[in-house]
Design an enzyme around this catalytic site. Structure first.
Site, PDB file in Angstrom:
ATOM      1  N   ASP A 170      47.596 -62.072 142.425  1.00 36.59           N
ATOM      2  CA  ASP A 170      48.792 -61.527 142.876  1.00 36.59           C
ATOM      3  C   ASP A 170      49.186 -60.453 141.969  1.00 36.59           C
ATOM      4  O   ASP A 170      49.553 -60.860 140.530  1.00 36.59           O
ATOM      5  CB  ASP A 170      49.921 -62.573 142.953  1.00 36.59           C
ATOM      6  CG  ASP A 170      49.701 -63.656 144.247  1.00 36.59           C
ATOM      7  OD1 ASP A 170      48.483 -64.002 144.391  1.00 36.59           O
ATOM      8  OD2 ASP A 170      50.643 -64.039 144.851  1.00 36.59           O
ATOM      9  N   LYS A 233      53.124 -58.707 149.635  1.00 33.73           N
ATOM     10  CA  LYS A 233      54.146 -59.668 149.005  1.00 33.73           C
ATOM     11  C   LYS A 233      55.336 -59.075 148.690  1.00 33.73           C
ATOM     12  O   LYS A 233      55.705 -57.882 148.114  1.00 33.73           O
ATOM     13  CB  LYS A 233      53.440 -60.414 147.776  1.00 33.73           C
ATOM     14  CG  LYS A 233      54.460 -61.485 147.299  1.00 33.73           C
ATOM     15  CD  LYS A 233      53.637 -62.231 146.094  1.00 33.73           C
ATOM     16  CE  LYS A 233      54.185 -63.294 145.451  1.00 33.73           C
ATOM     17  NZ  LYS A 233      53.614 -63.976 144.208  1.00 33.73           N
ATOM     18  N   LYS A 269      53.326 -62.313 152.487  1.00 29.20           N
ATOM     19  CA  LYS A 269      53.808 -63.459 151.588  1.00 29.20           C
ATOM     20  C   LYS A 269      55.180 -63.143 151.245  1.00 29.20           C
ATOM     21  O   LYS A 269      55.342 -62.142 150.240  1.00 29.20           O
ATOM     22  CB  LYS A 269      52.755 -63.515 150.556  1.00 29.20           C
ATOM     23  CG  LYS A 269      53.326 -64.632 149.610  1.00 29.20           C
ATOM     24  CD  LYS A 269      52.218 -64.729 148.164  1.00 29.20           C
ATOM     25  CE  LYS A 269      52.745 -66.121 147.387  1.00 29.20           C
ATOM     26  NZ  LYS A 269      51.885 -66.047 146.477  1.00 29.20           N
TER      27      LYS A 269
END
Length: 333
Positions: A170, A233, A269
């Protein structure tokens, strides 16, 4: 309709394998030019979605179990140790009490992944090996949470996390490039970080709370996908504004447009502020309505959370027993 039929309907949406990875496409100004967003209309649509009638009884229980399987169970604290990483991994493997799982008919369920800092990846891998499970380890990297370290440092941090065994990375983008409209530079940075990931899947955090307007949210999402991101995300979870439905609407529309243009499916996400079972159900309904059932699989949808699982357990315990759990006595990691 009994719980078993609902459970089978939910389980049938689980993927049997990963979809083809997004290799990225050459940078194209055309995909981000002439972007105009009607913010009041976006807010109105998002609010209408939040106002949907909530799921009840056996439907709620089944979909809460689905939500468990989509959580990236996270610890990103300054005082993380190997001991609390082990507890996190144990909780990821056993997210719901055995008697509750058996009563609901879900005997084998884990969270989607565990997410830690790069320095704790080896601890997480060792813990999961000891527990005998293959839950993926995700690691934040690339100057998380601000993304302001030199690019060479960010690249090396990604490489170190992968070398330690992280299967998902991430990263967080450099928001300066967005705010100054330097889109091709942003593309180049994400692309080189994608290369550093190797076989590890890349989730790119665009930090929506720092991007000033919805046009930037759309453009940053599209550029990140062009550069090869497997997921986009919303947030690091450290911003004052995290996952919200208006920004999610913009990001999922970008995912839809990218899929129409390239044929590649990108995951989504939301992270930060997802704390209650009700929140998780709203996100599941949102994803089903925006992108369809296929995006209700762990390889296309995750929820980043550290405290969400506790409330889901509490609601499941109530469904099975008729009373709410007495905190750690009834629900323990």
């Amino acid at each position: 309709c009994d719980l078993r039929s609902v459970r089978e309907a939910v389980v049938s949406t689980q993927s049997t394998g990963m979809c083809e990875r997004n290799p990225g496409v050459p940078f194209s100004e055309d995909l981000i030019s002439n972007v105009h967003i009607n913010y009041p209309a976006v807010v109105a649509v998002a609010n209408a979605m939040k106002g949907r009638r909530p799921l009840k009884k056996e439907y709620q229980a089944a979909w809460l179990m689905k939500a468990v399987s989509l959580i990236d169970l996270t610890t990103l604290a300054g005082d993380d140790t190997s001991a609390n990483v082990f507890r996190l991994c144990h909780y990821a493997k056993y997210p719901v009490r055995k008697d509750v799982k058996e009563q609901l008919g879900f005997n084998d369920i884990t969270t989607a992944a565990v997410c830690v800092y790069p320095s704790r990846v080896a601890d997480a891998r060792a813990a999961l090996k000891q527990l005998g499970c293959n839950i993926p380890v995700a690691s934040v990297a690339a100057g998380f949470p601000e993304g302001q370290t030199p690019l060479e440092t960010r690249i090396r941090e990604v490489e170190l996390a992968v070398e330690a065994g992280a299967m998902e990375i991430d990263i967080v983008i450099n928001r300066t490039l967005v705010l100054e409209g330097r889109w091709e530079e942003l593309y180049d940075e994400v692309k080189v970080l994608r290369k550093a990931c190797g076989e590890a899947h890349l989730k790119t955090i665009i930090a929506t709370g720092h991007l000033a307007d919805m046009e930037n949210v759309y453009k940053a999402s599209m550029v990140s996908m062009m550069a090869g991101s497997d997921f986009i995300k919303t947030s690091t979870g450290k911003e004052s504004v995290n996952a919200t439905f208006p920004v999610a609407l913009i990001m999922t529309r970008a995912i839809k447009h990218y899929h129409e243009h390239t044929g590649y499916k990108i995951g989504f996400k939301p992270a930060g502020g997802i704390r209650t079972a009700k929140d998780s159900l709203q996100w599941l309904v949102f994803m089903k309505e925006q992108l369809g059932k296929e995006w209700l699989h762990p390889h296309l949808f995750r929820m980043g959370a550290s405290s969400l699982l506790g409330d889901i357990e509490r609601q499941l315990h109530h469904y099975c027993t008729g009373r709410y759990a007495n905190n750690a006595y009834d629900i323990g990691m």
